[in-house]
Design a protein around this motif. Structure first.
Motif, mmCIF file in Angstrom:
data_model
loop_
_atom_site.group_PDB
_atom_site.id
_atom_site.type_symbol
_atom_site.label_atom_id
_atom_site.label_comp_id
_atom_site.label_asym_id
_atom_site.label_seq_id
_atom_site.Cartn_x
_atom_site.Cartn_y
_atom_site.Cartn_z
ATOM 1 N N ASP A 1 0.824 -1.205 0.000
ATOM 2 C CA ASP A 1 0.000 0.000 0.000
ATOM 3 C C ASP A 1 0.861 1.258 0.000
ATOM 4 O O ASP A 1 0.480 2.274 -0.595
ATOM 5 C CB ASP A 1 -0.912 0.036 1.232
ATOM 6 N N CYS A 2 1.999 1.204 0.690
ATOM 7 C CA CYS A 2 2.876 2.374 0.829
ATOM 8 C C CYS A 2 4.324 1.936 0.646
ATOM 9 O O CYS A 2 4.701 0.827 1.057
ATOM 10 C CB CYS A 2 2.764 3.013 2.218
ATOM 11 N N VAL A 3 5.129 2.817 0.071
ATOM 12 C CA VAL A 3 6.575 2.606 0.007
ATOM 13 C C VAL A 3 7.235 3.849 0.591
ATOM 14 O O VAL A 3 7.029 4.962 0.098
ATOM 15 C CB VAL A 3 7.071 2.369 -1.426
ATOM 16 N N PHE A 4 8.011 3.643 1.653
ATOM 17 C CA PHE A 4 8.681 4.747 2.334
ATOM 18 C C PHE A 4 10.178 4.675 2.048
ATOM 19 O O PHE A 4 10.812 3.647 2.287
ATOM 20 C CB PHE A 4 8.466 4.664 3.849
ATOM 21 N N GLY A 5 10.727 5.759 1.558
ATOM 22 C CA GLY A 5 12.170 5.818 1.362
ATOM 23 C C GLY A 5 12.869 6.271 2.627
ATOM 24 O O GLY A 5 12.353 7.103 3.368
ATOM 25 N N SER A 6 14.036 5.720 2.874
ATOM 26 C CA SER A 6 14.858 6.174 4.002
ATOM 27 C C SER A 6 16.272 6.461 3.517
ATOM 28 O O SER A 6 16.886 5.646 2.822
ATOM 29 C CB SER A 6 14.912 5.117 5.117
ATOM 30 N N ARG A 7 16.765 7.604 3.926
ATOM 31 C CA ARG A 7 18.139 7.990 3.592
ATOM 32 C C ARG A 7 19.129 7.447 4.605
ATOM 33 O O ARG A 7 20.342 7.586 4.405
ATOM 34 C CB ARG A 7 18.226 9.521 3.558
ATOM 35 N N GLY B 1 22.466 1.289 2.216
ATOM 36 C CA GLY B 1 22.156 1.512 0.814
ATOM 37 C C GLY B 1 21.665 2.908 0.521
ATOM 38 O O GLY B 1 21.652 3.340 -0.633
ATOM 39 N N GLY B 2 21.224 3.637 1.562
ATOM 40 C CA GLY B 2 20.772 5.007 1.396
ATOM 41 C C GLY B 2 21.909 5.977 1.653
ATOM 42 O O GLY B 2 23.016 5.591 2.051
ATOM 43 N N GLY B 3 21.638 7.251 1.439
ATOM 44 C CA GLY B 3 22.689 8.225 1.694
ATOM 45 C C GLY B 3 22.237 9.650 1.476
ATOM 46 O O GLY B 3 21.198 9.908 0.863
ATOM 47 N N VAL B 4 23.012 10.578 2.022
ATOM 48 C CA VAL B 4 22.755 12.010 1.857
ATOM 49 C C VAL B 4 24.042 12.684 1.410
ATOM 50 O O VAL B 4 25.143 12.240 1.746
ATOM 51 C CB VAL B 4 22.238 12.654 3.160
ATOM 52 N N ILE B 5 23.882 13.768 0.645
ATOM 53 C CA ILE B 5 25.016 14.546 0.145
ATOM 54 C C ILE B 5 24.803 15.998 0.535
ATOM 55 O O ILE B 5 23.758 16.578 0.242
ATOM 56 C CB ILE B 5 25.155 14.418 -1.389
#
Length: 257
Positions: A127-133, A137-141
């Motif tokens: 029903d929902c897909v939540f992205g996580s930084r 595998g995630g990241g922030v710049i």
């Protein structure tokens, strides 16, 4: 709280609407929209891109009209009422045609390739897909240090308050089946606290959800519209409102399976 399992018998999705609120984003919108359209085309995702001009004074509306001529799937919407991030998103949701929707930022901070992944996961029955930084595998710049500290503290507070494993609730870039959006109405957050209202409502009301790693980079042009000192009480209000629903509504708003 643990997510229900995805529904393997969920109806196949036909159109992906990406809602982008924009206020004074004339410098960043062309690249944001063009890159998103390209990735969705490459991923063979049937889509529309609904961009809501939220009271811009820099020519954003005229730019959107030109983008529509160049890319017909771009659907410009003008918010002529009260302004605010949440109000702009809600207006976009009311004006989109898709049976699935993602909310994305206008400043090219979100990776459009992640939107393609969202679509595929929704089609698996989530029903929902939540992205996580902030998972493997995630990241922030170039995340400003003060905002990063406030972000991590706010998300820790939400995790403890609701007992969820989602550690990036405040991130706007998420995707939903349209039935979730309808099940979360009415949306009441007028500002950036809408980024917390929708996912927490979906979780509290029993919709299935999954978390995937995403990447984020700080805007290269323009000025961030999020003002930390203005948002603390607004985020707390939404969290308190949904915490009360979770414990005291006796499940009156939960999804019936």
């Amino acid at each position: 709280m643990v997510s229900p399992a995805p529904n393997p018998n969920a109806p196949p999705l036909k159109l992906f609407s990406v809602v982008i609120p924009a206020r004074d984003e004339a410098d960043s919108l062309p690249a944001t929209v063009e890159h998103l359209h390209l990735e969705l085309e490459l991923g063979r995702v049937p889509h529309e891109i609904v961009v809501v001009d939220d009271g811009s004074e820099d020519g954003t509306w005229e730019l959107l009209r030109r983008l529509h001529e160049k890319i017909p799937v771009v659907s410009p919407v003008q918010n002529t009422g009260q302004h605010g991030f949440g109000r702009a998103v809600a207006l976009g949701l009311r004006n989109c045609a898709g049976d699935a929707v993602a909310i994305m930022m206008a400043d090219e901070s979100d990776d459009p390739r992640d939107a393609v992944r969202y679509w595929k996961l929704l089609n698996e029955g989530w029903d929902c897909v939540f992205g996580s930084r902030f998972i493997k595998g995630g990241g922030v710049i170039d995340y400003p240090k003060l905002k990063l500290l406030v972000n991590r503290l706010a998300n820790l507070f939400i995790r403890m308050m609701f007992g969820v494993r989602l550690n990036d609730t405040t991130n706007a870039f998420k995707a939903y089946r349209r039935t979730v959006i309808e099940g979360c109405e009415p949306l009441i957050a007028p500002h950036f606290n809408l980024t917390v209202e929708i996912p927490l409502k979906a979780i509290v009301r029993g919709y299935s959800w999954t978390v995937v790693p995403i990447t984020w980079r700080n805007r290269q042009t323009g000025v961030s519209k999020l003002k930390i000192k203005e948002m603390g009480s607004r985020y707390f209000f939404i969290c308190a409102y949904l915490w009360l629903e979770m414990y005291f509504s006796r499940g009156d708003y939960r999804r019936r399976r």
